[in-house]
Design a protein around this motif. Structure first.
Motif, PDB file in Angstrom:
ATOM      1  N   GLU A 136      10.879 -30.270  -1.984  1.00  0.00           N
ATOM      2  CA  GLU A 136      11.176 -31.474  -1.967  1.00  0.00           C
ATOM      3  C   GLU A 136      11.627 -32.131  -3.427  1.00  0.00           C
ATOM      4  N   ALA A 168      12.621 -42.219  -1.582  1.00  0.00           N
ATOM      5  CA  ALA A 168      11.748 -42.018  -0.474  1.00  0.00           C
ATOM      6  C   ALA A 168      10.671 -40.716  -0.593  1.00  0.00           C
ATOM      7  N   GLU A 171       8.680 -41.533  -3.927  1.00  0.00           N
ATOM      8  CA  GLU A 171       7.541 -42.262  -3.587  1.00  0.00           C
ATOM      9  C   GLU A 171       6.322 -41.291  -2.833  1.00  0.00           C
ATOM     10  N   ARG A 172       6.813 -40.644  -1.884  1.00  0.00           N
ATOM     11  CA  ARG A 172       5.880 -39.802  -1.078  1.00  0.00           C
ATOM     12  C   ARG A 172       5.097 -38.905  -2.146  1.00  0.00           C
ATOM     13  N   GLY A 176       1.057 -38.719  -3.653  1.00  0.00           N
ATOM     14  CA  GLY A 176       0.072 -37.741  -3.529  1.00  0.00           C
ATOM     15  C   GLY A 176      -0.983 -37.013  -4.359  1.00  0.00           C
TER      16      GLY A 176
END
Length: 227
Positions: A136, A168, A171-172, A176
């Motif tokens: 990612e 996005a 941010e995710r 974490g």
């Protein structure tokens, strides 16, 4: 051995020595890859080409860098089209991205850079769908690179969409278990999108994102001072 020492020299700015060793490594891998079992050595050859291309790009020898990036990409394309594409697709995407960055740096036709960035994005989207934890961050970087290109050539709606996708993801990831690993990228992504908003007179949205980026960077600065 040559390659590892060259990487060390490159990191410590001993670039002439690094170049000499990268060339020696490339010569060996070329000879081996031209032998009876090329499949066993082509991946190493591509890595060697890529490392030397990075050095040439850093030292503004851009024509030489381009030639080597193209050689590396050609090898990764061939390997990724074979029996085990998953083993090579990430390297292929990086190779596309590196060549696209060079085209952007040399003000080549945006279409050339765009095509390569889109190829990289497509690969990382597929890989990130299968192994998000691994890929990612690469996907977010590739979104950001293509968004920057679109912003430079005034394709602002497309740039905004990609910057938002990158934001996005960051941010995710930053929410974490290891936020420190991603917050700097998140701040950069906020800043890029804020610049686009400011340039298009969406000043309230720009201000909000600049503030978010500043909060992250101030916190990191305080943490460094505390250490």
């Amino acid at each position: 051995s040559y390659n590892n020492l060259a990487i060390l020299y490159s990191k410590t700015n001993r670039l002439a020595e690094a170049e000499e060793l990268y060339k020696k490594a490339s010569a060996i891998w070329e000879r081996l890859a031209a032998g009876e079992n090329p499949a066993a050595y082509e991946s190493d050859l591509a890595i060697s080409y890529n490392n030397l291309a990075i050095l040439y790009s850093k030292t503004n020898r851009l024509a030489e860098a381009e030639e080597l990036y193209k050689k590396a990409s050609a090898i990764w394309e061939r390997l990724a089209a074979g029996e085990n594409p998953a083993a090579y697709e990430n390297s292929l995407a990086r190779s596309y991205n590196n060549l696209a960055n060079l085209y952007t740096k040399t003000n080549r036709l945006a279409a050339e850079a765009e095509d390569l960035y889109k190829k990289a994005v497509a690969i990382w989207e597929r890989l990130a769908a299968e192994q998000p934890a691994v890929y990612e961050s690469d996907l977010a970087d590739s979104y950001n690179s293509l968004a920057s290109l679109y912003a430079d050539i005034n394709r602002l709606a497309e740039a905004e969409d990609l910057y938002k996708k990158a934001v996005a993801i960051w941010e995710r990831l930053a929410a974490g278990e290891n936020p420190a690993a991603y917050e700097n990228s998140l701040a950069t992504s906020y800043n890029s999108l804020a610049i686009l908003y400011a340039d298009t007179n969406r000043l309230v949205e720009a201000e909000e994102l600049y503030k978010k980026a500043s909060v992250i960077r101030e916190r990191h600065t305080e943490e460094v001072h505390l250490e």
